[in-house]
Design a protein around this motif. Structure first.
Motif, PDB file in Angstrom:
ATOM      1  N   ALA A  73       0.836  -1.209   0.000  1.00  0.00           N
ATOM      2  CA  ALA A  73       0.000   0.000   0.000  1.00  0.00           C
ATOM      3  C   ALA A  73       0.864   1.249   0.000  1.00  0.00           C
ATOM      4  N   VAL A  74       1.910   1.246   0.813  1.00  0.00           N
ATOM      5  CA  VAL A  74       2.801   2.407   0.874  1.00  0.00           C
ATOM      6  C   VAL A  74       3.504   2.611  -0.463  1.00  0.00           C
ATOM      7  N   ALA A  75       3.940   1.524  -1.082  1.00  0.00           N
ATOM      8  CA  ALA A  75       4.602   1.623  -2.386  1.00  0.00           C
ATOM      9  C   ALA A  75       3.662   2.205  -3.441  1.00  0.00           C
ATOM     10  N   ASP A  76       2.370   1.994  -3.264  1.00  0.00           N
ATOM     11  CA  ASP A  76       1.367   2.526  -4.192  1.00  0.00           C
ATOM     12  C   ASP A  76       0.965   3.953  -3.837  1.00  0.00           C
ATOM     13  N   GLY A  77       1.652   4.526  -2.829  1.00  0.00           N
ATOM     14  CA  GLY A  77       1.361   5.904  -2.444  1.00  0.00           C
ATOM     15  C   GLY A  77       0.154   6.064  -1.540  1.00  0.00           C
ATOM     16  N   LYS A  78      -0.255   4.976  -0.894  1.00  0.00           N
ATOM     17  CA  LYS A  78      -1.453   5.015  -0.066  1.00  0.00           C
ATOM     18  C   LYS A  78      -1.110   5.264   1.410  1.00  0.00           C
ATOM     19  N   THR A  79      -2.115   5.715   2.136  1.00  0.00           N
ATOM     20  CA  THR A  79      -1.992   5.923   3.577  1.00  0.00           C
ATOM     21  C   THR A  79      -2.604   4.731   4.294  1.00  0.00           C
ATOM     22  N   VAL A  80      -1.856   4.202   5.272  1.00  0.00           N
ATOM     23  CA  VAL A  80      -2.286   3.011   6.001  1.00  0.00           C
ATOM     24  C   VAL A  80      -2.505   3.360   7.469  1.00  0.00           C
ATOM     25  N   SER A  81      -3.648   2.972   8.008  1.00  0.00           N
ATOM     26  CA  SER A  81      -3.887   3.053   9.451  1.00  0.00           C
ATOM     27  C   SER A  81      -3.811   1.651  10.034  1.00  0.00           C
TER      28      SER A  81
END
Length: 291
Positions: A73-81
């Motif tokens: 998810a981070v590699a895809d530029g997303k924010t993770v909670s």
């Protein structure tokens, strides 16, 4: 990581969704991916996620699986909670996750939450640090499948005689009661066990080291309970008719001088106080200036 997102390790508190911090709720509402400890965190908290967010319950996931989802998810530029129960700094199993994030140079932030220890104290209406009763709180667990470091055996810690908050140990209640008495706590030492604090099925069991283990067994509690031991949880401290003298904090005592108030009563003391603290009062109460 190019176009990398960010990870938030969020403390969800003990169970009551209203005990989330405002920051935690905002981040959950705006994150792209939610990974929450669904055995310990209510589904309602994950339900704050925006429409279209990816939601994962982590109770059946290994560390590798959790971090695989997170890193992708981070590699895809997303924010993770990444939502943990209580506060992440106490028995949160977060260190191993943070080490991986560090090794992958992922940007992350920890959002504190309300610990079950403090939620339980609130339910019990107790102060864990009572003047002249206990000024030290030890948070620990009983030894079981997880070995305790040298010097942190429950008997060793108990010799301090301070307030003990014991996590993850309710199945060993009989052994704990015996060990604490062996260490010097009297048999009539007050004990409170709080089960599922902040949840609808919350239950409080009060007793002493002499009888608390049997009460817990009778209630059939085997998990998700916090144990608090010491005179700080003595119900008589709240009883004005108990006849016990209770020490008063210096903070509000008329006999104690501190930065904002001098000891004594009457106009003379008030005048002295005004003279002595006027500069500080002006500094802290100054109205904001506008151009």
């Amino acid at each position: 990581m190019t176009n990398a997102g960010k990870v938030y390790i969020i403390g969800a508190g003990p169970g009551d969704p209203e005990l989330l911090t405002l920051k935690a709720k905002r981040l959950i509402e705006t994150s792209d991916v939610i990974i929450y400890a669904d055995s310990l965190v209510p589904e309602e908290i994950a339900g704050f996620a925006r429409a279209g967010a990816q939601i994962y319950g982590s109770k059946d996931m290994s560390l590798d699986a959790i971090m695989s989802v997170t890193l992708q998810a981070v590699a895809d530029g997303k924010t993770v909670s990444r939502i943990q129960s209580g506060d992440p700094s106490l028995y949160g199993a977060t260190l191993e996750q943070m080490r991986i994030l560090e090794s992958e140079q992922v940007d992350y932030e920890i959002i504190p939450g309300v610990s079950a220890a403090f939620a339980a104290a609130a339910v019990l209406k107790v102060e864990l640090t009572v003047p002249e009763v206990s000024q030290t709180v030890i948070m620990t667990r009983a030894e079981g499948r997880v070995a305790m470091p040298e010097g942190e055996d429950l008997v060793d810690l108990a010799r301090h005689g301070s307030t003990l908050v014991i996590f993850l140990s309710v199945t060993r209640m009989f052994r704990i009661a015996n060990q604490l008495q062996e260490a010097g706590y009297p048999a009539d030492t007050p004990v409170a066990v709080v089960y599922r604090v902040g949840w609808p099925e919350e239950l409080v069991i009060r007793g002493t080291l002499e009888d608390i283990a049997q009460k817990v067994r009778d209630a059939k509690i085997t998990l998700q309970a916090l144990i608090i031991v010491g005179q700080a949880v003595n119900p008589s401290l709240l009883d004005p008719n108990s006849g016990e003298k209770v020490a008063v904090s210096h903070l509000y005592s008329d006999e104690y001088t501190h930065l904002y108030r001098r000891a004594g009563h009457g106009d003379h003391a008030d005048a002295d106080r005004a003279d002595l603290y006027a500069p500080e009062a002006m500094r802290f109460n100054r109205k904001p200036s506008h151009p």
